[in-house]
Scaffold this motif. Structure first.
Motif, PDB file in Angstrom:
ATOM      1  N   SER A 116     -25.157 -28.214  28.900  1.00 56.19           N
ATOM      2  CA  SER A 116     -24.774 -27.628  28.635  1.00 56.19           C
ATOM      3  C   SER A 116     -23.686 -27.314  29.031  1.00 56.19           C
ATOM      4  O   SER A 116     -22.856 -26.461  30.039  1.00 56.19           O
ATOM      5  CB  SER A 116     -25.234 -26.517  27.142  1.00 56.19           C
ATOM      6  OG  SER A 116     -25.622 -25.849  27.750  1.00 56.19           O
ATOM      7  N   PRO A 117     -22.050 -27.785  27.886  1.00 63.19           N
ATOM      8  CA  PRO A 117     -22.424 -28.886  27.138  1.00 63.19           C
ATOM      9  C   PRO A 117     -22.976 -30.189  27.141  1.00 63.19           C
ATOM     10  O   PRO A 117     -22.534 -30.332  28.525  1.00 63.19           O
ATOM     11  CB  PRO A 117     -21.210 -28.370  26.296  1.00 63.19           C
ATOM     12  CG  PRO A 117     -20.148 -28.160  27.055  1.00 63.19           C
ATOM     13  CD  PRO A 117     -20.981 -27.086  28.608  1.00 63.19           C
ATOM     14  N   LYS A 118     -22.886 -31.138  26.697  1.00 63.25           N
ATOM     15  CA  LYS A 118     -22.632 -33.047  26.461  1.00 63.25           C
ATOM     16  C   LYS A 118     -20.894 -33.227  26.980  1.00 63.25           C
ATOM     17  O   LYS A 118     -20.970 -33.960  28.481  1.00 63.25           O
ATOM     18  CB  LYS A 118     -23.465 -33.155  25.922  1.00 63.25           C
ATOM     19  CG  LYS A 118     -24.197 -34.433  26.218  1.00 63.25           C
ATOM     20  CD  LYS A 118     -24.638 -36.124  25.602  1.00 63.25           C
ATOM     21  CE  LYS A 118     -24.944 -36.971  25.563  1.00 63.25           C
ATOM     22  NZ  LYS A 118     -25.679 -36.836  26.992  1.00 63.25           N
ATOM     23  N   TYR A 119     -20.221 -32.405  26.145  1.00 63.67           N
ATOM     24  CA  TYR A 119     -18.533 -32.951  26.893  1.00 63.67           C
ATOM     25  C   TYR A 119     -18.294 -31.649  26.995  1.00 63.67           C
ATOM     26  O   TYR A 119     -18.432 -30.782  25.712  1.00 63.67           O
ATOM     27  CB  TYR A 119     -18.672 -33.748  25.154  1.00 63.67           C
ATOM     28  CG  TYR A 119     -19.034 -35.274  25.442  1.00 63.67           C
ATOM     29  CD1 TYR A 119     -20.284 -35.496  24.165  1.00 63.67           C
ATOM     30  CD2 TYR A 119     -18.689 -36.522  25.942  1.00 63.67           C
ATOM     31  CE1 TYR A 119     -20.843 -37.424  24.271  1.00 63.67           C
ATOM     32  CE2 TYR A 119     -18.805 -37.546  26.026  1.00 63.67           C
ATOM     33  CZ  TYR A 119     -20.541 -37.622  25.258  1.00 63.67           C
ATOM     34  OH  TYR A 119     -21.481 -38.926  24.687  1.00 63.67           O
ATOM     35  N   LEU A 120     -16.997 -32.058  27.488  1.00 68.46           N
ATOM     36  CA  LEU A 120     -16.275 -30.579  27.627  1.00 68.46           C
ATOM     37  C   LEU A 120     -15.036 -30.945  27.960  1.00 68.46           C
ATOM     38  O   LEU A 120     -14.615 -31.899  28.633  1.00 68.46           O
ATOM     39  CB  LEU A 120     -16.455 -29.814  28.989  1.00 68.46           C
ATOM     40  CG  LEU A 120     -16.452 -28.198  29.231  1.00 68.46           C
ATOM     41  CD1 LEU A 120     -16.214 -27.536  27.533  1.00 68.46           C
ATOM     42  CD2 LEU A 120     -16.880 -27.826  30.194  1.00 68.46           C
TER      43      LEU A 120
END
Lengths: 112, 112
Positions: free
Chosen positions: B7-11
Protein backbone atom coordinates in the motif's frame (compact mmCIF):
# COMPACT_ATOMS: atom_id res chain seq x y z
CA UNK A 1 27.09 -11.58 -14.78
CA UNK A 2 23.85 -13.54 -14.98
CA UNK A 3 21.66 -12.74 -18.00
CA UNK A 4 18.16 -13.67 -19.15
CA UNK A 5 16.81 -12.97 -22.63
CA UNK A 6 13.18 -13.64 -23.53
CA UNK A 7 11.72 -13.89 -27.01
CA UNK A 8 9.61 -12.85 -28.69
CA UNK A 9 8.87 -9.51 -27.01
CA UNK A 10 5.23 -9.79 -28.00
CA UNK A 11 3.12 -12.61 -29.43
CA UNK A 12 -0.40 -12.54 -30.76
CA UNK A 13 -2.24 -15.86 -31.10
CA UNK A 14 -5.72 -16.87 -32.06
CA UNK A 15 -7.64 -18.98 -29.59
CA UNK A 16 -6.54 -22.59 -29.99
CA UNK A 17 -3.29 -21.70 -31.80
CA UNK A 18 -0.45 -23.35 -29.84
CA UNK A 19 3.00 -21.75 -29.55
CA UNK A 20 6.12 -21.48 -27.40
CA UNK A 21 7.88 -18.69 -25.52
CA UNK A 22 11.66 -18.80 -25.17
CA UNK A 23 13.91 -17.90 -22.24
CA UNK A 24 17.67 -18.05 -22.90
CA UNK A 25 19.97 -17.69 -19.92
CA UNK A 26 23.59 -17.53 -18.82
CA UNK A 27 24.24 -18.08 -15.15
CA UNK A 28 27.16 -19.12 -12.97
CA UNK A 29 25.58 -22.41 -11.92
CA UNK A 30 21.80 -22.67 -12.05
CA UNK A 31 19.97 -23.15 -8.77
CA UNK A 32 16.54 -22.65 -10.30
CA UNK A 33 14.64 -21.15 -13.24
CA UNK A 34 11.28 -19.58 -12.50
CA UNK A 35 8.30 -18.70 -14.71
CA UNK A 36 5.79 -16.08 -13.66
CA UNK A 37 2.63 -14.65 -15.20
CA UNK A 38 1.93 -10.93 -14.79
CA UNK A 39 -1.40 -9.24 -15.55
CA UNK A 40 -1.50 -5.46 -16.16
CA UNK A 41 -1.23 -3.48 -12.93
CA UNK A 42 -0.62 -6.60 -10.85
CA UNK A 43 2.35 -8.37 -9.32
CA UNK A 44 3.86 -11.47 -10.94
CA UNK A 45 2.11 -14.75 -10.14
CA UNK A 46 4.31 -17.81 -9.71
CA UNK A 47 3.84 -20.59 -12.26
CA UNK A 48 6.78 -23.04 -12.24
CA UNK A 49 10.25 -23.76 -10.91
CA UNK A 50 12.68 -25.90 -12.92
CA UNK A 51 15.92 -27.07 -11.35
CA UNK A 52 17.81 -29.23 -13.85
CA UNK A 53 18.09 -29.86 -17.58
CA UNK A 54 15.45 -32.26 -18.85
CA UNK A 55 12.90 -31.31 -16.22
CA UNK A 56 9.33 -30.54 -17.30
CA UNK A 57 6.39 -29.08 -15.38
CA UNK A 58 2.73 -28.76 -16.49
CA UNK A 59 -0.25 -26.76 -15.37
CA UNK A 60 -3.45 -26.71 -17.40
CA UNK A 61 -2.51 -25.42 -20.88
CA UNK A 62 1.06 -24.52 -19.90
CA UNK A 63 4.15 -26.71 -19.98
CA UNK A 64 7.65 -25.54 -19.05
CA UNK A 65 10.82 -27.32 -20.15
CA UNK A 66 14.49 -26.72 -19.38
CA UNK A 67 17.81 -27.32 -21.15
CA UNK A 68 21.29 -26.20 -20.13
CA UNK A 69 20.92 -22.96 -22.08
CA UNK A 70 17.21 -22.18 -22.33
CA UNK A 71 13.70 -22.81 -21.16
CA UNK A 72 10.49 -22.95 -23.14
CA UNK A 73 6.98 -22.20 -22.02
CA UNK A 74 4.64 -24.11 -24.32
CA UNK A 75 1.05 -22.94 -24.52
CA UNK A 76 -1.37 -25.51 -25.92
CA UNK A 77 -4.74 -24.39 -27.33
CA UNK A 78 -4.62 -21.00 -25.56
CA UNK A 79 -7.70 -19.11 -24.45
CA UNK A 80 -8.18 -15.33 -24.16
CA UNK A 81 -7.70 -15.59 -20.38
CA UNK A 82 -4.11 -16.71 -21.02
CA UNK A 83 -3.33 -13.18 -22.23
CA UNK A 84 -0.64 -11.72 -19.93
CA UNK A 85 3.06 -10.98 -19.76
CA UNK A 86 5.15 -14.06 -18.99
CA UNK A 87 8.37 -13.49 -17.06
CA UNK A 88 11.36 -15.78 -16.73
CA UNK A 89 13.95 -15.48 -13.94
CA UNK A 90 17.05 -17.39 -12.86
CA UNK A 91 18.66 -17.91 -9.49
CA UNK A 92 22.38 -18.61 -9.44
CA UNK A 93 23.92 -21.34 -7.36
CA UNK A 94 26.22 -18.88 -5.59
CA UNK A 95 25.67 -16.86 -2.45
CA UNK A 96 22.79 -17.20 -0.05
CA UNK A 97 20.58 -14.27 -0.90
CA UNK A 98 18.27 -16.07 -3.35
CA UNK A 99 18.59 -13.16 -5.76
CA UNK A 100 16.73 -13.47 -9.05
CA UNK A 101 17.72 -12.10 -12.46
CA UNK A 102 14.65 -11.39 -14.60
CA UNK A 103 14.11 -11.18 -18.33
CA UNK A 104 12.00 -8.41 -19.84
CA UNK A 105 9.06 -10.70 -20.51
CA UNK A 106 6.91 -11.83 -23.42
CA UNK A 107 3.57 -10.05 -23.85
CA UNK A 108 1.02 -12.62 -25.01
CA UNK A 109 -2.33 -11.68 -26.49
CA UNK A 110 -4.86 -14.39 -27.33
CA UNK A 111 -7.79 -13.34 -29.49
CA UNK A 112 -11.07 -15.05 -30.32
CA UNK B 1 -5.98 -15.41 3.54
CA UNK B 2 -2.17 -15.50 3.49
CA UNK B 3 -0.44 -13.07 1.22
CA UNK B 4 1.60 -9.95 0.63
CA UNK B 5 -0.09 -6.56 0.94
CA UNK B 6 1.39 -3.46 -0.63
CA UNK B 7 0.00 0.00 0.00
CA UNK B 8 -0.90 2.41 -1.32
CA UNK B 9 -1.72 1.22 -4.82
CA UNK B 10 -0.93 4.67 -6.26
CA UNK B 11 1.39 7.30 -4.80
CA UNK B 12 2.44 10.75 -5.92
CA UNK B 13 5.65 12.45 -4.88
CA UNK B 14 6.42 16.14 -4.89
CA UNK B 15 9.89 17.52 -5.54
CA UNK B 16 12.18 17.18 -2.51
CA UNK B 17 9.79 14.86 -0.70
CA UNK B 18 10.50 11.44 0.79
CA UNK B 19 7.73 8.86 0.45
CA UNK B 20 7.34 5.45 2.07
CA UNK B 21 5.84 2.36 0.46
CA UNK B 22 4.41 -0.28 2.73
CA UNK B 23 4.86 -4.05 2.38
CA UNK B 24 3.32 -6.50 4.86
CA UNK B 25 3.26 -10.30 4.65
CA UNK B 26 1.48 -12.90 6.78
CA UNK B 27 3.14 -15.91 5.17
CA UNK B 28 5.78 -16.25 7.92
CA UNK B 29 8.49 -15.79 5.27
CA UNK B 30 12.00 -14.94 6.41
CA UNK B 31 13.25 -13.15 3.29
CA UNK B 32 11.74 -10.04 1.73
CA UNK B 33 12.66 -8.10 -1.42
CA UNK B 34 11.96 -4.81 -3.17
CA UNK B 35 12.03 -4.53 -6.96
CA UNK B 36 11.49 -1.72 -9.40
CA UNK B 37 9.79 -2.39 -12.75
CA UNK B 38 10.11 0.02 -15.68
CA UNK B 39 8.61 -0.43 -19.18
CA UNK B 40 10.84 -2.57 -21.39
CA UNK B 41 13.14 -3.57 -18.51
CA UNK B 42 13.24 -6.61 -16.30
CA UNK B 43 12.56 -6.34 -12.59
CA UNK B 44 15.57 -4.79 -10.84
CA UNK B 45 16.44 -5.49 -7.21
CA UNK B 46 16.59 -2.48 -4.89
CA UNK B 47 17.05 -4.00 -1.41
CA UNK B 48 16.56 -7.35 0.25
CA UNK B 49 16.43 -8.71 3.78
CA UNK B 50 16.95 -12.31 4.82
CA UNK B 51 16.29 -11.80 8.52
CA UNK B 52 14.87 -9.22 10.91
CA UNK B 53 17.17 -6.24 11.60
CA UNK B 54 19.39 -7.07 8.63
CA UNK B 55 19.20 -5.97 4.98
CA UNK B 56 21.50 -5.63 1.96
CA UNK B 57 21.66 -3.37 -1.07
CA UNK B 58 20.56 -4.76 -4.38
CA UNK B 59 21.60 -3.59 -7.83
CA UNK B 60 19.97 -0.13 -7.74
CA UNK B 61 19.88 0.95 -4.06
CA UNK B 62 20.93 4.59 -4.54
CA UNK B 63 18.18 6.99 -3.47
CA UNK B 64 16.29 4.34 -1.50
CA UNK B 65 16.28 3.16 2.12
CA UNK B 66 14.60 0.29 4.00
CA UNK B 67 14.10 -1.07 7.51
CA UNK B 68 13.21 -4.53 8.81
CA UNK B 69 12.13 -4.18 12.43
CA UNK B 70 9.50 -6.92 12.22
CA UNK B 71 9.42 -10.17 10.29
CA UNK B 72 6.13 -9.21 8.65
CA UNK B 73 7.08 -5.74 7.46
CA UNK B 74 9.65 -4.31 5.01
CA UNK B 75 8.89 -0.67 4.16
CA UNK B 76 10.73 1.12 1.36
CA UNK B 77 11.46 4.86 1.47
CA UNK B 78 12.05 6.64 -1.81
CA UNK B 79 14.16 9.65 -0.90
CA UNK B 80 14.55 12.98 -2.67
CA UNK B 81 17.97 11.73 -3.81
CA UNK B 82 16.24 9.34 -6.22
CA UNK B 83 15.99 11.54 -9.30
CA UNK B 84 13.87 9.22 -11.42
CA UNK B 85 11.40 7.60 -9.01
CA UNK B 86 8.50 7.08 -11.43
CA UNK B 87 8.06 3.31 -11.66
CA UNK B 88 6.04 0.30 -10.51
CA UNK B 89 7.42 -1.01 -7.20
CA UNK B 90 7.02 -4.64 -6.26
CA UNK B 91 7.59 -6.33 -2.92
CA UNK B 92 8.25 -10.07 -2.68
CA UNK B 93 8.88 -12.62 0.04
CA UNK B 94 9.99 -16.22 0.29
CA UNK B 95 10.85 -18.97 2.71
CA UNK B 96 13.94 -21.16 2.25
CA UNK B 97 16.41 -21.02 -0.63
CA UNK B 98 14.64 -23.55 -2.83
CA UNK B 99 11.22 -21.93 -2.84
CA UNK B 100 10.01 -19.25 -5.27
CA UNK B 101 9.49 -15.61 -4.41
CA UNK B 102 5.87 -14.51 -4.13
CA UNK B 103 4.85 -10.97 -5.01
CA UNK B 104 2.43 -8.32 -3.85
CA UNK B 105 0.32 -6.33 -6.30
CA UNK B 106 2.65 -3.35 -6.43
CA UNK B 107 2.63 0.41 -5.86
CA UNK B 108 2.75 2.78 -8.80
CA UNK B 109 4.75 5.90 -7.92
CA UNK B 110 4.55 9.08 -9.99
CA UNK B 111 6.00 12.57 -9.69
CA UNK B 112 3.65 15.54 -9.33
Amino acid sequence: EDQVTQSPEALRLQEGESSSLNCSYTVSGLRGLFWYRQDPGKGPEFLFTLYSAGEEKEKERLKATLTKKESFLHITAPKPEDSATYLCAVQANTGTASKLTFGTGTRLQVTL
Amino acid sequence: DGGITQSPKYLFRKEGQNVTLSCEQNLNHDAMYWYRQDPGQGLRLIYYSQIVNDFQKGDIAEGYSVSREKKESFPLTVTSAQKNPTAFYLCASKTNNYQPQHFGDGTRLSIL
